[in-house]
Design a protein around this motif. Structure first.
Motif, PDB file in Angstrom:
ATOM      1  N   GLY A   1      38.178  44.599  52.894  1.00  0.00           N
ATOM      2  CA  GLY A   1      37.435  45.846  52.874  1.00  0.00           C
ATOM      3  C   GLY A   1      35.944  45.645  53.030  1.00  0.00           C
ATOM      4  O   GLY A   1      35.428  44.521  52.984  1.00  0.00           O
ATOM      5  N   GLY A   2      35.231  46.747  53.205  1.00  0.00           N
ATOM      6  CA  GLY A   2      33.816  46.685  53.501  1.00  0.00           C
ATOM      7  C   GLY A   2      32.915  46.538  52.303  1.00  0.00           C
ATOM      8  O   GLY A   2      31.712  46.323  52.463  1.00  0.00           O
ATOM      9  N   TYR A   3      33.438  46.660  51.070  1.00  0.00           N
ATOM     10  CA  TYR A   3      32.566  46.715  49.898  1.00  0.00           C
ATOM     11  C   TYR A   3      32.827  45.607  48.894  1.00  0.00           C
ATOM     12  O   TYR A   3      32.022  45.397  47.991  1.00  0.00           O
ATOM     13  CB  TYR A   3      32.717  48.077  49.216  1.00  0.00           C
ATOM     14  N   ASN A   4      33.956  44.910  49.018  1.00  0.00           N
ATOM     15  CA  ASN A   4      34.245  43.803  48.115  1.00  0.00           C
ATOM     16  C   ASN A   4      33.611  42.520  48.637  1.00  0.00           C
ATOM     17  O   ASN A   4      33.575  42.273  49.842  1.00  0.00           O
ATOM     18  CB  ASN A   4      35.758  43.594  47.984  1.00  0.00           C
ATOM     19  N   MET A   5      33.131  41.674  47.722  1.00  0.00           N
ATOM     20  CA  MET A   5      32.708  40.325  48.072  1.00  0.00           C
ATOM     21  C   MET A   5      33.639  39.356  47.362  1.00  0.00           C
ATOM     22  O   MET A   5      33.757  39.383  46.143  1.00  0.00           O
ATOM     23  CB  MET A   5      31.258  40.057  47.672  1.00  0.00           C
ATOM     24  N   PRO A   6      34.317  38.484  48.115  1.00  0.00           N
ATOM     25  CA  PRO A   6      35.353  37.650  47.510  1.00  0.00           C
ATOM     26  C   PRO A   6      34.781  36.433  46.805  1.00  0.00           C
ATOM     27  O   PRO A   6      33.622  36.045  47.009  1.00  0.00           O
ATOM     28  CB  PRO A   6      36.172  37.216  48.733  1.00  0.00           C
ATOM     29  N   ALA A   7      35.623  35.816  45.991  1.00  0.00           N
ATOM     30  CA  ALA A   7      35.361  34.468  45.499  1.00  0.00           C
ATOM     31  C   ALA A   7      36.088  33.515  46.443  1.00  0.00           C
ATOM     32  O   ALA A   7      37.293  33.662  46.674  1.00  0.00           O
ATOM     33  CB  ALA A   7      35.881  34.306  44.078  1.00  0.00           C
ATOM     34  N   ILE A   8      35.361  32.577  47.013  1.00  0.00           N
ATOM     35  CA  ILE A   8      35.945  31.570  47.907  1.00  0.00           C
ATOM     36  C   ILE A   8      35.857  30.254  47.162  1.00  0.00           C
ATOM     37  O   ILE A   8      34.788  29.632  47.071  1.00  0.00           O
ATOM     38  CB  ILE A   8      35.193  31.534  49.249  1.00  0.00           C
ATOM     39  N   ALA A   9      36.966  29.845  46.571  1.00  0.00           N
ATOM     40  CA  ALA A   9      36.963  28.712  45.649  1.00  0.00           C
ATOM     41  C   ALA A   9      38.380  28.158  45.536  1.00  0.00           C
ATOM     42  O   ALA A   9      39.360  28.804  45.948  1.00  0.00           O
ATOM     43  CB  ALA A   9      36.456  29.148  44.277  1.00  0.00           C
ATOM     44  N   ASP A  10      38.489  26.977  44.981  1.00  0.00           N
ATOM     45  CA  ASP A  10      39.796  26.380  44.691  1.00  0.00           C
ATOM     46  C   ASP A  10      40.328  27.014  43.413  1.00  0.00           C
ATOM     47  O   ASP A  10      40.057  26.557  42.309  1.00  0.00           O
ATOM     48  CB  ASP A  10      39.646  24.870  44.538  1.00  0.00           C
ATOM     49  N   VAL A  11      41.111  28.071  43.566  1.00  0.00           N
ATOM     50  CA  VAL A  11      41.580  28.835  42.416  1.00  0.00           C
ATOM     51  C   VAL A  11      42.727  28.129  41.698  1.00  0.00           C
ATOM     52  O   VAL A  11      42.814  28.149  40.472  1.00  0.00           O
ATOM     53  CB  VAL A  11      42.002  30.255  42.849  1.00  0.00           C
ATOM     54  N   ASN A  12      43.617  27.484  42.453  1.00  0.00           N
ATOM     55  CA  ASN A  12      44.801  26.891  41.818  1.00  0.00           C
ATOM     56  C   ASN A  12      44.681  25.395  41.581  1.00  0.00           C
ATOM     57  O   ASN A  12      45.646  24.743  41.177  1.00  0.00           O
ATOM     58  CB  ASN A  12      46.057  27.189  42.637  1.00  0.00           C
ATOM     59  N   GLY A  13      43.523  24.810  41.844  1.00  0.00           N
ATOM     60  CA  GLY A  13      43.277  23.425  41.484  1.00  0.00           C
ATOM     61  C   GLY A  13      43.877  22.385  42.395  1.00  0.00           C
ATOM     62  O   GLY A  13      44.010  21.222  41.984  1.00  0.00           O
ATOM     63  N   ASP A  14      44.214  22.726  43.654  1.00  0.00           N
ATOM     64  CA  ASP A  14      44.805  21.743  44.557  1.00  0.00           C
ATOM     65  C   ASP A  14      43.793  21.162  45.536  1.00  0.00           C
ATOM     66  O   ASP A  14      44.162  20.454  46.471  1.00  0.00           O
ATOM     67  CB  ASP A  14      45.981  22.349  45.316  1.00  0.00           C
ATOM     68  N   GLY A  15      42.515  21.460  45.354  1.00  0.00           N
ATOM     69  CA  GLY A  15      41.485  20.898  46.208  1.00  0.00           C
ATOM     70  C   GLY A  15      41.211  21.669  47.478  1.00  0.00           C
ATOM     71  O   GLY A  15      40.395  21.225  48.299  1.00  0.00           O
ATOM     72  N   LYS A  16      41.861  22.813  47.674  1.00  0.00           N
ATOM     73  CA  LYS A  16      41.669  23.609  48.883  1.00  0.00           C
ATOM     74  C   LYS A  16      41.030  24.951  48.527  1.00  0.00           C
ATOM     75  O   LYS A  16      41.306  25.513  47.463  1.00  0.00           O
ATOM     76  CB  LYS A  16      43.015  23.842  49.572  1.00  0.00           C
ATOM     77  N   LEU A  17      40.213  25.470  49.430  1.00  0.00           N
ATOM     78  CA  LEU A  17      39.520  26.723  49.171  1.00  0.00           C
ATOM     79  C   LEU A  17      40.458  27.906  49.356  1.00  0.00           C
ATOM     80  O   LEU A  17      40.977  28.158  50.452  1.00  0.00           O
ATOM     81  CB  LEU A  17      38.318  26.875  50.113  1.00  0.00           C
ATOM     82  N   ASP A  18      40.668  28.643  48.278  1.00  0.00           N
ATOM     83  CA  ASP A  18      41.455  29.867  48.296  1.00  0.00           C
ATOM     84  C   ASP A  18      40.508  31.066  48.346  1.00  0.00           C
ATOM     85  O   ASP A  18      39.286  30.922  48.285  1.00  0.00           O
ATOM     86  CB  ASP A  18      42.346  29.932  47.056  1.00  0.00           C
ATOM     87  N   ILE A  19      41.091  32.250  48.452  1.00  0.00           N
ATOM     88  CA  ILE A  19      40.289  33.471  48.502  1.00  0.00           C
ATOM     89  C   ILE A  19      40.841  34.453  47.483  1.00  0.00           C
ATOM     90  O   ILE A  19      42.032  34.784  47.495  1.00  0.00           O
ATOM     91  CB  ILE A  19      40.297  34.089  49.911  1.00  0.00           C
ATOM     92  N   LEU A  20      39.961  34.895  46.593  1.00  0.00           N
ATOM     93  CA  LEU A  20      40.322  35.847  45.554  1.00  0.00           C
ATOM     94  C   LEU A  20      39.466  37.091  45.755  1.00  0.00           C
ATOM     95  O   LEU A  20      38.239  37.009  45.804  1.00  0.00           O
ATOM     96  CB  LEU A  20      40.066  35.242  44.174  1.00  0.00           C
ATOM     97  N   SER A  21      40.117  38.242  45.881  1.00  0.00           N
ATOM     98  CA  SER A  21      39.362  39.474  46.132  1.00  0.00           C
ATOM     99  C   SER A  21      40.153  40.679  45.660  1.00  0.00           C
ATOM    100  O   SER A  21      41.390  40.666  45.624  1.00  0.00           O
ATOM    101  CB  SER A  21      39.068  39.625  47.628  1.00  0.00           C
ATOM    102  N   TYR A  22      39.425  41.735  45.323  1.00  0.00           N
ATOM    103  CA  TYR A  22      40.094  43.018  45.110  1.00  0.00           C
ATOM    104  C   TYR A  22      40.668  43.517  46.429  1.00  0.00           C
ATOM    105  O   TYR A  22      40.199  43.153  47.510  1.00  0.00           O
ATOM    106  CB  TYR A  22      39.108  44.039  44.531  1.00  0.00           C
ATOM    107  N   ASP A  23      41.686  44.358  46.327  1.00  0.00           N
ATOM    108  CA  ASP A  23      42.350  44.861  47.526  1.00  0.00           C
ATOM    109  C   ASP A  23      41.431  45.801  48.295  1.00  0.00           C
ATOM    110  O   ASP A  23      40.526  46.421  47.739  1.00  0.00           O
ATOM    111  CB  ASP A  23      43.639  45.591  47.152  1.00  0.00           C
TER     112      ASP A  23
END
Length: 745
Positions: A172-194
């Motif tokens: 969406g146009g108004y959310n800013m995501p977290a781009i981070a390793d959320v699950n601890g496997d060393g890879k960048l995941d994306i966490l955002s509101y819908d």
């Protein structure tokens, strides 16, 4: 004279046997701090960086020295900032504004831009908003000198879901995501509101086959992270067994968007989330009581007093958190800044609006100190939004002082325009501006009670031809914009005396619809003798559509036989026929006039919401018809090239231009007031000297020194010349020429 050549007399001393002259082209402008600026006891370290409204911070090595520098992207103005991690005189490290590096980043960034290393090569890559809420990615490859170079990896991240096929990863146009390793496997995941309702948090796991996640393949792990659902009110959430509490209707002028940041708040090895919401002041800590693979929240997980009950984060609206090392100790601190789309409905102060919480813990859980203070905002000139400068000697000491108007600021609980006065307490060649007041003449409080001014744009000009500078200012009062003036009752050369109770305004000459003076919010006046008749004319940059005309309009001064309030009549309602790249009328156009190229004739510089800064040499030729301006005006020493303005562009961006020779070198500086409430200063850059033949002519037109051979530099013999005024003429091989006066005493 033809426009592109000017003679610079480098040595004109009484009794000297020779004077040396060289001919140089106008080379545009280069960023240069015009003078030190002092506020209170502090000298502003980044005074001319241009202010901040909604900066998003990331770190990156810009100059290849192995140290993290600073990148910021301003959401409201689509502007990049770059600061180097630089050695200071005392041996410490500090931030140094370095605008040349801004050109290394894509020019079409919008919405949000975050630097994260997705391929584990040690160079942060660029994730950014695109196309209404999609995500594109640029890979940072090593450029010249170790500088970053961004190559588009994908214009659209995609993900796989429970069903067949893949879909666009859209937040969406108004959310800013977290781009981070959320699950601890060393890879960048994306966490955002819908992107639909911005009420549930979606987790997109990086499923790339490689260990780092460089393939950027994603699957949606859950569209209901931690079973959390945001309710309508601020800091209100619904969880299993927890209903929405204190819910309230959202304001219709807000987006419902969220900013997320992932970090381990309490040092338990499990990632938590900081959540900032539009229309809300809190940065809420959501403490994960489960695991990185399966997040769990309870009522006790929600903390609205982060980072401490004594001093929780409270910004007027839409806070976003960033982890960066602000003090060069190798430990990430927390910086919080607003991230709203614009300020047109909130009407909050955008001055000193960045909060710094230093991390005092070397290991384990971060220990964010109570609010340490501002970050960068207390180091720049910042008048909240839409700065508009003007220069003139107000205190009678012969030095140019500085006034800065703005669109508005929140002052004593009221949103209104202000006029800030910086007195020049330096010397003629070493200016130093020190703040004297943020409410010059009491205009903030005295717009006209009980209302106040908005969009205050000052000018200092001798209107009544008595040799003393008068004060003029465009301002919006009760929905009507007028150009007001207050005559200076002091004698020339004395401290200015202005009585606000005597303020008058220029009256429209003619019937409505005939092209009379515009009365539109944000009108930008520039007083200058347009037609060379000795009277001060008026150029107005305007968005007015109720009167015929376009962005730049010229009004002639009828002269001293007419009452000043009735002086200005319409002559040209589309001077220069200025259009944007699509052929449309640009918005929020601001003009200023000075002889920048040194040919003895006034030039015009304009700026508008598209970010275009245009230069018209000898602008009086525009009275006969439009001419093509120059737009690649700003020298980038890093890349050894000229480029356009990079101070931001959007429909909301407003600039305020001014010209003044503040260091008495005979060449005016260009000052640009930014939408982000600050100022940037630029010096004229001379181009490569052009080979010329030089001759000397006396006041009667007699040739007293014959033209010499073509050369870039000449020695002029002065011996034998009687005292008086002479003309030095430089002529290039193609016949173009310029003339400069020479005084022999």
């Amino acid at each position: 004279m033809l426009r592109r050549y000017a003679v610079l007399l480098l040595l004109l001393l009484l009794g000297a046997p020779a004077a040396r002259a060289q001919t140089a082209t106008f080379g545009g402008f280069e960023f240069r701090a015009a003078a030190p600026v002092v506020e209170g006891a502090d000298t502003l370290r980044q005074a001319w960086a241009g202010g901040f409204n909604t900066p998003q911070f990331s770190q990156i090595d810009l100059n290849g020295d192995g140290r993290n520098d600073l990148f910021a992207f301003d959401r409201q103005t689509n502007r990049c900032y770059t600061f180097l991690n630089a050695a200071q005189r005392d041996g410490s490290r500090g931030w140094q504004y370095a605008p040349d590096y801004e050109a290394l980043f894509p020019q079409d960034l919008a919405g949000w831009a975050l630097l994260r290393d997705y391929d584990c090569d040690g160079r942060p890559d660029l994730f950014s908003y695109v196309n209404g809420g999609d995500i594109r990615v640029f890979r940072n490859v090593a450029g010249a000198g170790g500088r970053p170079s961004f190559q588009l990896t994908t214009s659209q991240l995609r993900f796989s879901g429970a069903g067949a096929g893949t879909s666009n990863l859209t937040i969406g146009g108004y959310n800013m995501p977290a781009i981070a390793d959320v699950n601890g496997d060393g890879k960048l995941d994306i966490l955002s509101y819908d992107f639909v309702s911005a009420t549930i948090i979606e987790l997109y796991l990086n499923t790339s086959a490689d260990a780092c996640g460089a393939a950027l393949t994603y699957k949606i792990d859950t569209n209901y992270w931690a079973q959390l659902q945001a309710c309508t009110g601020c800091a209100a959430y619904q969880l299993p067994g927890l209903a929405c509490r204190g819910d309230a209707a959202a304001k219709p002028t807000h987006t419902g968007g969220h900013n997320l940041l992932v970090l381990d708040v309490n040092g338990d090895g499990v990632y938590d989330v900081l959540d900032g919401r539009d229309n809300c002041p809190e940065l809420v800590a959501l403490l994960n009581q489960g695991t990185n693979q399966l997040a769990t929240l309870t009522a006790s997980s929600i903390h609205t007093d982060f980072p401490s009950a004594a001093n929780p984060v409270r910004l007027p609206v839409f806070p976003a958190g960033y982890l960066i090392d602000t003090d060069f100790d190798g430990i990430n601190d927390l910086v919080v800044a607003p991230n709203m789309l614009d300020n047109s409905q909130d009407n909050v102060s955008q001055r000193d609006n960045i909060r710094l919480y230093r991390n005092t813990a070397a290991t384990g859980a971060p220990a964010f100190s109570s609010q340490f203070g501002g970050f960068l905002t207390n180091d720049v000139i910042d008048v909240s939004e839409a700065a508009a400068p003007a220069f003139g000697d107000l205190d009678g000491d012969g030095l140019p002082d500085m006034l800065v108007g703005n669109n508005a600021d929140q002052v004593a609980g009221k949103y209104r325009a202000t006029l800030t006065y910086y007195r020049n307490v330096g010397t003629a060649t070493r200016p130093l501006f020190k703040i004297a007041t943020r409410d010059y003449l009491g205009l903030t409080a005295n717009g006209t009670a009980p209302n106040a001014f908005l969009a205050l744009k000052p000018a200092l000009v001798d209107l009544n031809r008595d040799g003393a500078l008068d004060l003029a200012y465009a301002a919006n009062y009760q929905g009507v914009n007028r150009i007001y003036y207050i005559l200076n009752t002091a004698a020339a050369g004395r401290p200015a005396v202005f009585d606000p109770t005597t303020a008058n305004y220029f009256k429209p000459q003619g019937a409505a619809g005939s092209g009379v003076l515009p009365s539109f919010m944000g009108d930008m006046p520039c007083f200058t003798d347009v037609d060379g008749d000795g009277n001060v004319g008026l150029l107005v940059g305007t968005d007015d559509y109720t009167e015929p005309g376009q962005a730049l309009r010229y009004f002639r001064n009828q002269g001293p036989g007419v009452a000043l309030e009735n002086a200005f009549v319409a002559v040209n309602n589309d001077l220069g026929q200025i259009r944007d790249g699509a052929g449309a009328r640009p918005l929020h156009l601001s003009p200023t006039v000075a002889d920048f190229d040194g040919d003895g004739r006034p030039d015009l510089v304009t700026a508008d919401n598209t970010g275009a800064v245009r230069f018209f040499s000898n602008y009086r030729t525009l009275l006969a018809g439009p001419t093509a301006p120059r737009t690649n005006l700003f020298w980038n020493a890093l890349l050894s090239q000229y480029e356009g303005n990079r101070l931001g562009q959007s429909a909301l961006v407003r600039y305020g231009l001014a010209a003044a020779d503040v260091n008495a070198d005979g060449v005016p500086e260009l000052f640009i007031g930014t939408e982000t409430g600050g100022l940037s200063s630029y010096a004229v850059r001379r181009g490569t000297p052009t080979p010329t033949r030089v001759s000397v002519i006396d006041a009667t037109g007699r040739l007293v020194r014959a033209p010499d051979a073509l050369a870039r530099q000449h020695d002029l013999t002065l011996s034998g010349l009687a005292p008086g005024l002479y003309l030095v003429r430089a002529e290039a091989a193609d016949g173009t020429a310029a003339v400069q006066r020479l005084a022999v005493q």
